[in-house]
Design a protein around this motif. Structure first.
Motif, short mmCIF file in Angstrom:
data_model
loop_
_atom_site.label_atom_id
_atom_site.label_comp_id
_atom_site.label_asym_id
_atom_site.label_seq_id
_atom_site.Cartn_x
_atom_site.Cartn_y
_atom_site.Cartn_z
N THR A 1 0.84 -1.19 0.00
CA THR A 1 0.00 0.00 0.00
C THR A 1 0.88 1.25 0.00
O THR A 1 1.96 1.25 0.60
CB THR A 1 -0.93 0.00 1.23
OG1 THR A 1 -1.77 1.17 1.18
CG2 THR A 1 -0.13 0.03 2.52
N PRO A 2 0.46 2.32 -0.65
CA PRO A 2 1.28 3.54 -0.66
C PRO A 2 1.26 4.30 0.67
O PRO A 2 2.05 5.21 0.86
CB PRO A 2 0.63 4.38 -1.77
CG PRO A 2 -0.78 3.88 -1.86
CD PRO A 2 -0.73 2.43 -1.52
N VAL A 3 0.37 3.92 1.59
CA VAL A 3 0.31 4.57 2.90
C VAL A 3 1.39 3.96 3.79
O VAL A 3 1.46 2.75 3.96
CB VAL A 3 -1.08 4.38 3.54
CG1 VAL A 3 -1.12 5.04 4.91
CG2 VAL A 3 -2.16 4.96 2.64
N ALA A 4 2.25 4.81 4.35
CA ALA A 4 3.31 4.34 5.25
C ALA A 4 2.69 3.92 6.57
O ALA A 4 1.98 4.69 7.22
CB ALA A 4 4.35 5.43 5.47
N LEU A 5 2.95 2.67 6.98
CA LEU A 5 2.35 2.10 8.19
C LEU A 5 3.46 1.69 9.15
O LEU A 5 4.39 0.98 8.76
CB LEU A 5 1.49 0.89 7.80
CG LEU A 5 0.74 0.15 8.91
CD1 LEU A 5 -0.54 -0.45 8.32
CD2 LEU A 5 1.58 -0.96 9.52
N VAL A 6 3.36 2.17 10.40
CA VAL A 6 4.34 1.84 11.43
C VAL A 6 3.59 1.40 12.67
O VAL A 6 2.72 2.13 13.18
CB VAL A 6 5.23 3.05 11.76
CG1 VAL A 6 6.21 2.69 12.87
CG2 VAL A 6 6.00 3.51 10.53
#
Length: 472
Positions: free
Chosen positions: A149-154
């Motif tokens: 996904t292009p959303v950065a997830l941390v």
């Protein structure tokens, strides 16, 4: 019937009956026949001095026990052997399940209760294996989707260390390298300051930061939850620059339609009135011309006011920063809007265009009151953070949804039926013209917080120059 005869209960009953029969036979053999006859024959014919029978019933029972105890131990071993093997197999199965291995099964061909238990255990193992396989496939699918996904997830644990990060997050924060196990606060040390503060705030926010020589707009979502009984925090960093560009194109198309509609609504009657005036002049009915000209003037004034409102946004003058004394500035601001000052203003004067920033704060405080916040819930905060002046306007209204947060700073975007959509957009233009940034975030416990960051380099540079004068 066959199943009942082959059950474990039937086998135990048969063995107990056999044990009882063996005991009775041993007791009869000792007390009745053949042991008494053998002893009598040995005494008579062989001349051996032997007792004919054991002394009394107690002696016979003792002799029976001596014979029966080895037989009892053997029969107990025969009965308990399959149960012991099954218990050892079940212990191994439980240990395998505890380690996450569901491939363990028990091989046995029995038709009693133990066999039924073994078959149920094997069926349970098969069910767990199938469910485990389905979960692995789902986790693989979910991980593939999340990683790409292009959303950065941390995802961080209670200690603030990264437990999971997708590809977008690795490229955003660590040049494509893995983030797992790193302290996320240390990772953020290399990120823009506005981004760090937004993460530390712990709430959703929309902000613009400078990265790689150009500006990037991010929408940050943060959620706390428990995973495997332990607290974790999930942060999502969505790049909004491209989306905002598309939204701006859509917005400008909408603006063009609005302006075209308004122009047509004004020019059509002006054209009609002008034609009517010419016709009246041709007929010599000049007494009605003043009314025609008055109507034309009214429509022209309306059109002029409409265009002037939009032109003021498009032709915003460049700010003229100057030293701003806080007492006079706050006193002037209090004449236009109501707010509660949070804390004390900074000791040193501000450095910005007082008229423009005052207009921004008037609009923000007005929006805070119109949100439905209690009057004492609208606060204004002034703080110096490094070389930046941080101005915060906060309220205790309902806040904004994520969709509204993502578009609130766009020109002409408004959730109010009669709103122009220029208030926040004008605030953004003024702040960015000062070289600063604006950020919107929902507050814990309800409400919205609008943060303005204005660089104070002009003031610090001027003070540095003054300090250098005596030594020059």
């Amino acid at each position: 019937m066959l199943r009942r005869l082959s059950s474990l209960e039937a086998r135990l009953t048969a063995l107990l009956a056999l044990a009882g029969l063996a005991g009775a036979l041993v007791f009869a053999g000792i007390t009745q026949w053949p042991l008494p006859q053998l002893l009598a024959w040995a005494h008579k014919d062989l001349g051996l001095a032997l007792r004919t029978t054991p002394q009394g019933t107690s002696g016979a029972l003792l002799a029976s026990l001596v014979v029966l105890l080895p037989l009892a131990f053997w029969m107990a071993g025969v009965v308990m052997s399959p149960i012991k093997r099954l218990l050892r197999a079940l212990e191994g199965a439980v240990a395998s399940y505890r380690d996450g291995d569901f491939s363990f099964s028990i091989a046995a061909d029995r038709r009693d209760e133990l066999g039924e238990l073994i078959r149920m255990h094997n069926a349970l193992g098969q069910t767990l294996r199938e469910q485990r396989q389905h979960l692995v496939q789902r986790e693989l699918l979910l991980d593939t989707v999340v990683q790409n996904t292009p959303v950065a997830l941390v995802l961080t644990n209670a200690a603030g260390r990264v437990a999971y990060a997708n590809i977008a997050a690795r490229h955003l924060f660590n040049e494509g390298r893995s983030l797992n196990g790193l302290d996320f606060n240390e990772v953020l040390a290399g990120a823009p300051e506005a981004l760090r503060r937004a993460v530390e705030g712990g709430a959703d926010a929309l902000l613009t930061v400078e990265m790689d020589g150009h500006e990037e707009t991010f929408h940050i979502s943060q959620r706390a939850f428990r995973l495997q009984g332990r607290p974790h925090r999930l942060q999502l960093f969505r790049r909004m620059t491209r989306e905002l560009s598309r939204q701006e194109v859509v917005t400008w198309k909408r603006v063009i339609r609005v302006i075209s509609h308004e122009l047509n609504n004004s020019l059509a009657p002006i054209s009609s009135l002008a034609h009517s005036g010419a016709e009246l002049a041709r007929r010599g009915q000049v007494e009605r011309l003043p009314g025609v000209f008055a109507s034309i003037g009214e429509r022209v004034r309306h059109l002029h006011g409409f265009i002037a409102g939009y032109a003021s946004f498009a032709k915003l003058p460049a700010p003229r920063p100057a030293e701003v004394a806080w007492p006079a500035f706050l006193e002037s601001l209090a004449l236009h809007c109501r707010f509660a000052l949070r804390g004390e203003p900074p000791a040193q004067p501000g450095w910005f265009d007082a008229a423009q920033v005052e207009q921004v704060l008037i609009n923000l405080v007005k929006n805070a009151h119109e949100s439905g916040s209690p009057e004492d819930g609208v606060t204004l905060g002034l703080d110096l953070v490094g070389q930046d002046l941080r101005i915060e306007v906060a309220d205790r209204g309902p806040g904004m949804s994520e969709n509204v947060l993502a578009q609130a700073l766009l020109p002409f975007y408004s959730t109010k039926r009669s709103g122009t959509g220029l208030g926040l957009a004008l605030a953004r233009e003024i702040v960015e013209a000062h070289g600063g940034r604006i950020a919107l975030a929902n507050r814990d416990g309800g409400g919205l917080r609008v943060t303005l960051l204005l660089p104070q380099h002009g003031a610090s540079g001027r003070e540095a120059t003054i300090r250098q004068v005596p030594g020059s």
